[in-house]
Design an enzyme around this catalytic site. Structure first.
Site, PDB file in Angstrom:
ATOM      1  N   GLY A  42       1.309  -1.152  -0.346  1.00 19.31           N
ATOM      2  CA  GLY A  42      -0.100  -0.237   0.325  1.00 19.31           C
ATOM      3  C   GLY A  42       0.985   0.818  -0.062  1.00 19.31           C
ATOM      4  O   GLY A  42       0.817   2.399   0.989  1.00 19.31           O
ATOM      5  N   SER A  99      -2.468  -6.632  -2.193  1.00 16.04           N
ATOM      6  CA  SER A  99      -1.618  -7.235  -1.579  1.00 16.04           C
ATOM      7  C   SER A  99      -1.942  -8.006  -0.679  1.00 16.04           C
ATOM      8  O   SER A  99      -1.566  -9.559  -0.080  1.00 16.04           O
ATOM      9  CB  SER A  99      -0.653  -6.185  -0.725  1.00 16.04           C
ATOM     10  OG  SER A  99      -1.676  -5.474  -0.264  1.00 16.04           O
ATOM     11  N   LEU A 118       2.197   0.931   6.643  1.00 13.70           N
ATOM     12  CA  LEU A 118       2.534   1.936   6.898  1.00 13.70           C
ATOM     13  C   LEU A 118       0.997   2.672   6.319  1.00 13.70           C
ATOM     14  O   LEU A 118       0.889   3.186   4.934  1.00 13.70           O
ATOM     15  CB  LEU A 118       3.739   2.610   6.357  1.00 13.70           C
ATOM     16  CG  LEU A 118       4.707   2.352   6.579  1.00 13.70           C
ATOM     17  CD1 LEU A 118       6.110   3.139   5.786  1.00 13.70           C
ATOM     18  CD2 LEU A 118       4.997   1.732   7.641  1.00 13.70           C
ATOM     19  N   ASP A 121      -5.120   1.325   5.122  1.00 10.50           N
ATOM     20  CA  ASP A 121      -6.620   2.292   5.258  1.00 10.50           C
ATOM     21  C   ASP A 121      -7.133   1.258   6.123  1.00 10.50           C
ATOM     22  O   ASP A 121      -6.804  -0.029   6.369  1.00 10.50           O
ATOM     23  CB  ASP A 121      -7.463   1.752   3.834  1.00 10.50           C
ATOM     24  CG  ASP A 121      -7.098   2.422   2.344  1.00 10.50           C
ATOM     25  OD1 ASP A 121      -6.231   3.386   3.176  1.00 10.50           O
ATOM     26  OD2 ASP A 121      -6.542   1.803   1.954  1.00 10.50           O
ATOM     27  N   THR A 196       7.274   9.251   4.574  1.00 14.69           N
ATOM     28  CA  THR A 196       5.747   9.400   3.445  1.00 14.69           C
ATOM     29  C   THR A 196       4.906   9.908   4.015  1.00 14.69           C
ATOM     30  O   THR A 196       4.985  10.839   4.523  1.00 14.69           O
ATOM     31  CB  THR A 196       5.508   7.488   4.154  1.00 14.69           C
ATOM     32  OG1 THR A 196       5.051   8.103   6.054  1.00 14.69           O
ATOM     33  CG2 THR A 196       5.511   6.562   4.557  1.00 14.69           C
ATOM     34  N   GLU A 197       4.101   9.667   2.130  1.00 11.86           N
ATOM     35  CA  GLU A 197       3.650  10.899   2.324  1.00 11.86           C
ATOM     36  C   GLU A 197       2.377  11.168   3.707  1.00 11.86           C
ATOM     37  O   GLU A 197       1.989  12.722   3.961  1.00 11.86           O
ATOM     38  CB  GLU A 197       2.362  11.502   1.196  1.00 11.86           C
ATOM     39  CG  GLU A 197       3.603  11.462  -0.352  1.00 11.86           C
ATOM     40  CD  GLU A 197       4.203  10.388  -0.341  1.00 11.86           C
ATOM     41  OE1 GLU A 197       4.458   9.811  -0.228  1.00 11.86           O
ATOM     42  OE2 GLU A 197       5.152  11.223  -1.298  1.00 11.86           O
ATOM     43  N   GLU A 198       1.570  10.055   3.643  1.00  9.31           N
ATOM     44  CA  GLU A 198       0.768   9.899   4.855  1.00  9.31           C
ATOM     45  C   GLU A 198       1.577  10.524   6.203  1.00  9.31           C
ATOM     46  O   GLU A 198       0.815  10.789   6.910  1.00  9.31           O
ATOM     47  CB  GLU A 198      -0.281   8.609   5.068  1.00  9.31           C
ATOM     48  CG  GLU A 198      -1.385   8.307   5.446  1.00  9.31           C
ATOM     49  CD  GLU A 198      -2.317   9.325   4.917  1.00  9.31           C
ATOM     50  OE1 GLU A 198      -1.916   8.996   3.320  1.00  9.31           O
ATOM     51  OE2 GLU A 198      -3.504   9.559   5.535  1.00  9.31           O
TER      52      GLU A 198
HETATM   53  N1  SAM Z   1       2.271   4.237   2.702  1.00  9.22           N
HETATM   54  C1  SAM Z   1       1.743   5.443   1.982  1.00  9.22           C
HETATM   55  C2  SAM Z   1       2.011   6.748   3.366  1.00  9.22           C
HETATM   56  O1  SAM Z   1       2.066   6.016   4.489  1.00  9.22           O
HETATM   57  O2  SAM Z   1       1.813   7.630   2.520  1.00  9.22           O
HETATM   58  C3  SAM Z   1      -0.151   5.326   1.452  1.00  9.22           C
HETATM   59  C4  SAM Z   1      -0.657   5.934   2.675  1.00  9.22           C
HETATM   60  S1  SAM Z   1      -2.530   5.872   1.878  1.00  9.22           S
HETATM   61  C5  SAM Z   1      -3.519   6.066   2.991  1.00  9.22           C
HETATM   62  C6  SAM Z   1      -3.102   3.535   2.590  1.00  9.22           C
HETATM   63  C7  SAM Z   1      -2.406   3.579   0.723  1.00  9.22           C
HETATM   64  O3  SAM Z   1      -2.968   1.649   0.978  1.00  9.22           O
HETATM   65  C8  SAM Z   1      -3.347   3.149  -0.232  1.00  9.22           C
HETATM   66  O4  SAM Z   1      -2.683   3.802  -1.269  1.00  9.22           O
HETATM   67  C9  SAM Z   1      -4.448   2.312  -0.847  1.00  9.22           C
HETATM   68  O5  SAM Z   1      -4.619   2.704  -2.318  1.00  9.22           O
HETATM   69  C10 SAM Z   1      -3.204   1.208  -1.037  1.00  9.22           C
HETATM   70  N2  SAM Z   1      -4.584  -0.099  -0.368  1.00  9.22           N
HETATM   71  C11 SAM Z   1      -5.620  -0.296   0.438  1.00  9.22           C
HETATM   72  N3  SAM Z   1      -5.186  -2.034   0.003  1.00  9.22           N
HETATM   73  C12 SAM Z   1      -4.829  -1.972  -0.313  1.00  9.22           C
HETATM   74  C13 SAM Z   1      -4.536  -3.884  -1.438  1.00  9.22           C
HETATM   75  N4  SAM Z   1      -5.867  -4.851  -0.804  1.00  9.22           N
HETATM   76  N5  SAM Z   1      -3.344  -3.617  -2.057  1.00  9.22           N
HETATM   77  C14 SAM Z   1      -2.830  -2.818  -2.411  1.00  9.22           C
HETATM   78  N6  SAM Z   1      -2.567  -1.428  -2.093  1.00  9.22           N
HETATM   79  C15 SAM Z   1      -3.896  -1.182  -1.151  1.00  9.22           C
END
Ligand code: SAM
Length: 221
Positions: A42, A99, A118, A121, A196-198
């Site tokens: 993610g 994933s 990190l 969701d 991380t952006e978040e």
């Molecule tokens: N890790 C990054 C950060 O810390 O900036 C992004 C955090 S963002 C809140 C969560 C990310 O996980 C999103 O971009 C979402 O699309 C991705 N994501 C959610 N479920 C996923 C899955 N089953 N497989 C791959 N990516 C997923």
């Protein structure tokens, strides 16, 4: 749906030359025997990967992201960095995938030395626990993909999810927590929120983060 992106049937089918052409030039006997060692699950917009890329220039790493547009953005970001910094950022790539379903299609047993979860969701609702990206069942898969001694890094700004991830790791026989000294000595730990952006967003808003960092071990008999 998943049908819109190709999934390797097994790890050896993953096309390294497409993702890391510098290390796997087409039609060359000099192709590396390297394998991906870090997986950012993610990965979002890829900030962590970009920082890790220069910190570990000889380690292949991949972001796994389910959103099409976000994956495309990260691809372009990496290509741009490669173009403006010749010889750099060759070790980093991204793949669009779910994933939670396909980790074993990408990585062999014991292949990974670091996995990152990190600011995943959260899926707050009680009945959605099984949809969380850290769960007892999925930890079995992650333990399989991780080498003994490999590290799993998790961070969130949602306290309840933080407790849940830590609890799952603590209860799992194949993981043990890192000591405070080990956490301080690991340069990657600082990047979890700063790269991380978040994490940057949470810091800007003065929010709290909850971290759990565990090592893959051989379970004691
Ligand atoms: N890790 C990054 C950060 O810390 O900036 C992004 C955090 S963002 C809140 C969560 C990310 O996980 C999103 O971009 C979402 O699309 C991705 N994501 C959610 N479920 C996923 C899955 N089953 N497989 C791959 N990516 C997923």
């Amino acid at each position: 749906s998943d049908s819109h992106f190709p999934i390797p049937l097994f790890p050896s089918q993953f096309d390294y030359s497409q993702h890391y052409p510098h290390f796997f030039p087409a039609s060359s006997e000099n192709a590396s025997n390297k394998k991906i060692q870090f997986a950012d699950i993610g990965c979002g917009f890829g900030g962590l990967l970009v920082s890790l890329s220069t910190l570990f220039p000889d380690t292949l790493m991949i972001g796994m992201e389910i959103r099409d547009k976000v994956t495309e953005y990260v691809k372009e970001r990496i290509l741009g960095l490669r173009a403006t910094n010749p010889g750099q950022y060759q070790n980093v790539s991204v793949v669009r995938t779910n994933s939670m379903k396909y980790i074993p299609n990408y990585f062999e047993k014991g292949q990974l030395t670091k996995m990152f979860f990190l600011f995943p969701d959260p899926h707050f609702k009680e009945k959605n626990h099984r949809r969380r990206v850290i769960s007892p069942h999925l930890l079995d898969e992650y333990a399989y993909a991780l080498a003994v001694g490999g590290i799993i890094y998790t961070m969130t700004d949602v306290e309840e999810l933080g407790e849940w991830m830590k609890g799952c790791l603590e209860d799992h026989p194949m993981f043990e927590t890192l000591t405070e000294e080990e956490l301080k000595a690991d340069p990657v730990v600082k990047l979890l929120s700063s790269a991380t952006e978040e994490g940057q967003k949470v810091a800007r808003n003065g929010g709290q983060t909850f971290r759990a960092v565990y090592r893959r071990i051989t379970p004691s008999q």
